[in-house]
Design an enzyme around this catalytic site. Structure first.
Site, mmCIF file in Angstrom:
data_model
loop_
_atom_site.group_PDB
_atom_site.id
_atom_site.type_symbol
_atom_site.label_atom_id
_atom_site.label_comp_id
_atom_site.label_asym_id
_atom_site.label_seq_id
_atom_site.Cartn_x
_atom_site.Cartn_y
_atom_site.Cartn_z
ATOM 1 N N ASN A 1 0.823 -1.209 0.000
ATOM 2 C CA ASN A 1 0.000 0.000 0.000
ATOM 3 C C ASN A 1 0.858 1.260 0.000
ATOM 4 O O ASN A 1 0.523 2.262 -0.639
ATOM 5 C CB ASN A 1 -0.934 0.016 1.223
ATOM 6 C CG ASN A 1 -2.120 -0.914 1.039
ATOM 7 O OD1 ASN A 1 -2.418 -1.330 -0.080
ATOM 8 N ND2 ASN A 1 -2.796 -1.228 2.135
ATOM 9 N N GLY B 1 -0.995 -3.477 3.276
ATOM 10 C CA GLY B 1 0.010 -2.706 4.007
ATOM 11 C C GLY B 1 0.924 -3.582 4.852
ATOM 12 O O GLY B 1 1.770 -3.071 5.584
ATOM 13 N N PHE C 1 -5.194 3.227 11.027
ATOM 14 C CA PHE C 1 -5.684 2.334 9.980
ATOM 15 C C PHE C 1 -5.104 2.830 8.653
ATOM 16 O O PHE C 1 -5.137 4.028 8.363
ATOM 17 C CB PHE C 1 -7.213 2.352 9.967
ATOM 18 C CG PHE C 1 -7.807 1.890 11.274
ATOM 19 C CD1 PHE C 1 -8.199 0.576 11.442
ATOM 20 C CD2 PHE C 1 -7.927 2.767 12.348
ATOM 21 C CE1 PHE C 1 -8.728 0.139 12.654
ATOM 22 C CE2 PHE C 1 -8.453 2.340 13.563
ATOM 23 C CZ PHE C 1 -8.858 1.025 13.708
ATOM 24 N N GLU C 2 -4.620 1.895 7.846
ATOM 25 C CA GLU C 2 -3.766 2.285 6.723
ATOM 26 C C GLU C 2 -4.492 3.062 5.628
ATOM 27 O O GLU C 2 -3.863 3.702 4.807
ATOM 28 C CB GLU C 2 -3.063 1.067 6.137
ATOM 29 C CG GLU C 2 -4.017 0.017 5.622
ATOM 30 C CD GLU C 2 -3.350 -1.352 5.561
ATOM 31 O OE1 GLU C 2 -2.624 -1.574 4.609
ATOM 32 O OE2 GLU C 2 -3.547 -2.172 6.461
ATOM 33 N N LEU C 3 -5.808 3.009 5.594
ATOM 34 C CA LEU C 3 -6.488 3.812 4.582
ATOM 35 C C LEU C 3 -6.492 5.293 4.949
ATOM 36 O O LEU C 3 -6.902 6.130 4.138
ATOM 37 C CB LEU C 3 -7.917 3.300 4.333
ATOM 38 C CG LEU C 3 -9.016 3.671 5.320
ATOM 39 C CD1 LEU C 3 -10.349 3.201 4.774
ATOM 40 C CD2 LEU C 3 -8.773 3.082 6.669
#
Lengths: 288, 245
Positions: free
Chosen positions: A99, B121, B41-43
């Site tokens: 990501n 991630g 949180f990776e978003l």
């Protein structure tokens, strides 16, 4: 939507989709790509939940540039597996990212920079199977780094809560890599839940994800991200993801799913009508 | 497994919360011993209180409502790269004796027998967090001598491997399985059995591991979940969507 996809996403395009990660995934745009039988697409996105799986299963895709392709709350993605393991319905090329690395690649694209150096992925086999990444020595510190070259999608498609007619689009909630993906792209298709006057946009300009000069098309569609959620508008339809997971284990199941929800439906308005009471029950999402 | 994962979060720490079981582990930690932990949180979400209802994904609207920061992925990944995140969670399909995790390919990556979803991630957390908490079902086919593909690096081939490849810090502090808790030797970086869960045994942990698993001299039974931990799990996931499988 029909016109925007026909005009701006020809066969062979590289398309960034689902760049806010789990929410605001442009499912209606993906379904229109399938209905128009688009071919040889390169899909770009960090995680796509099941949208990439659907496009792969429908035979639209030649290449996937992603950190993760699966079904977030249900498990593996069956069409992705069939394509990568058995070449069904066709062979696809996969360019592995994390990501962070795909975010940096899009950020480099957004900045007009050739690449961005990072410490992530040192020691990961992603550095070996992704031929675009390069390990190097930092000329300043002498330390090992990974160079992540820019990604510049032909088209980025985003879902937002609201936009004006010029294409200024505002998104609440986490942005994931959407801003980078939009700014890195040559063209941006904005799919907004609601059309508002430019003065409304001007009341909160910090919420603008895509500024008008970057927008090539504005599509106003309610429920464009279903079954993924859109903050303040509708919830995630968890069961829809789980039904898809159960129903698409075999190719025949996927074909049936596709004809029920995509090829057998002319547009998003008809899809929402088909959801019926299920759709209304999702419309109490907490506001930010 | 969830209770043990929650115990790995210390009060006041900033932790990267992943998908699935870590979502619950964060809630349990917050409601028991770590009320001041902060979740990332990776978003692009940071929050200091758990969401009010069960999350199926980190992007569900209840995880955004009441958040303290909604931002871009590269900003939260930047905190990670700067070394400002104490711990992160990952799961996976297989892990090896040095804590390397595979979530990408079973078999040869050019012709895989199974294509797994990929890093998400996970590789970033494994490379950049101060410590990594790995959660995995304990089966011989998953705990392997060597994984087919290192998506998320642990200690490579052991010793000072992380420093040699240029990683700035980190590595797995614990591997929590369905049968026990494995920790890593400070010198060799090889995993060893620190405790076995109630209902399991040293023998079962060893026989379900794909390498000759070393056992700590002071190996003991894992502390059973406390009433408070069980309550937190049952209140948050009453139907057992994440915790009954």
């Amino acid at each position: 939507m029909r016109d925007a996809i026909a005009r701006f996403v020809p066969d062979g395009s590289s398309v960034a989709l689902g760049c806010a990660l789990e929410p605001a995934i442009p499912f209606s745009a993906g379904h229109e790509l399938i209905r128009q039988r688009r071919r040889d697409l390169t899909l770009i996105g960090p995680i796509s939940d099941i949208l990439f799986d659907q496009l792969i299963g429908a035979g639209c895709v030649a290449k996937v540039v992603a950190a993760w392709v699966g079904n977030v709350s249900a498990g593996l993605a069956h069409c992705y597996r069939r394509a990568r393991e058995q070449g069904i319905p066709r062979r696809i090329e996969v360019v592995d990212h994390s990501n962070f690395s795909i975010g940096l690649a899009l950020l480099a694209g957004a900045l007009g920079a050739p690449y961005i150096p990072t410490k992530t992925l040192l020691g990961s086999d992603i550095c070996h199977t992704n031929p675009t990444l390069r390990e190097a020595t930092d000329p300043f510190s002498g330390e090992r780094i990974v160079l992540v070259p820019a990604i510049r999608p032909n088209v980025t498609i985003v879902v937002a809560q609201r936009a004006d007619a010029d294409g200024n689009a505002q998104l609440w909630g986490p942005w994931g890599v959407s801003e980078e993906a939009a700014l890195a792209a040559n063209r941006v298709i904005v799919v907004a839940d609601e059309l508002v006057d430019g003065d409304v946009i001007g009341e909160d300009p910090n919420a603008t994800l895509v500024p008008a000069p970057k927008a090539s098309a504005v599509v106003i569609e309610t429920g464009a991200a279903h079954p993924s959620p859109l903050q303040g508008r509708y919830r995630r339809d968890h069961e829809f993801f789980h039904e898809y997971h159960r129903g698409t284990r075999a190719m025949q199941g996927f074909d049936a799913w596709l004809s029920e929800w995509v090829t057998g439906v002319p547009d998003r308005a008809a899809y929402i009508a088909k959801l019926g009471a299920r759709w209304t029950s999702l419309r109490d999402a907490p506001r930010v | 497994m969830v209770a043990q994962a929650a115990r790995e979060i210390c009060d006041g720490e900033t932790v990267f919360v992943g998908m699935r079981l870590p979502l619950i582990a964060f809630v349990v930690a917050k409601r028991t011993h770590a009320p001041n932990a902060i979740g990332i949180f990776e978003l692009g979400v940071m929050r200091d209180a758990p969401s009010r209802e069960l999350l199926y994904t980190m992007g569900d609207p209840p995880n955004v409502a009441g958040a303290r920061w909604c931002t871009r992925t590269v900003n939260v990944m930047g905190l990670l790269q700067r070394g400002e995140v104490a711990a992160g969670f990952i799961g996976g399909a297989e892990v090896d004796r040095f804590g390397n995790v595979n979530t990408s390919y079973i078999g040869d990556p050019s012709r895989p027998t199974v294509k797994l979803p990929g890093s998400g991630g996970g590789a970033d957390i494994a490379c950049l967090a101060q410590r990594l908490i790995v959660i995995m079902a304990h089966e011989k086919k998953r705990l392997r001598e060597r994984v087919d593909y290192v998506t998320s690096p642990g200690y490579g081939d052991g010793g000072d491997w992380r420093a040699r490849v240029g990683l700035p810090r980190g590595g797995p502090s614990v591997l929590i399985t369905t049968l026990g808790v494995l920790r890593f030797d400070p010198g060799t970086k090889e995993a060893f059995l620190a405790s076995y869960h109630p209902g399991s045994s040293v023998d079962e942990c060893v026989s379900e591991t794909g390498w000759a698993l070393r056992v700590a001299p002071d190996v003991r039974e894992t502390a059973a979940p406390s009433a408070a931990e069980l309550n937190a799990i049952r209140e948050y996931d009453p139907k057992g969507f994440w915790t009954n499988s």
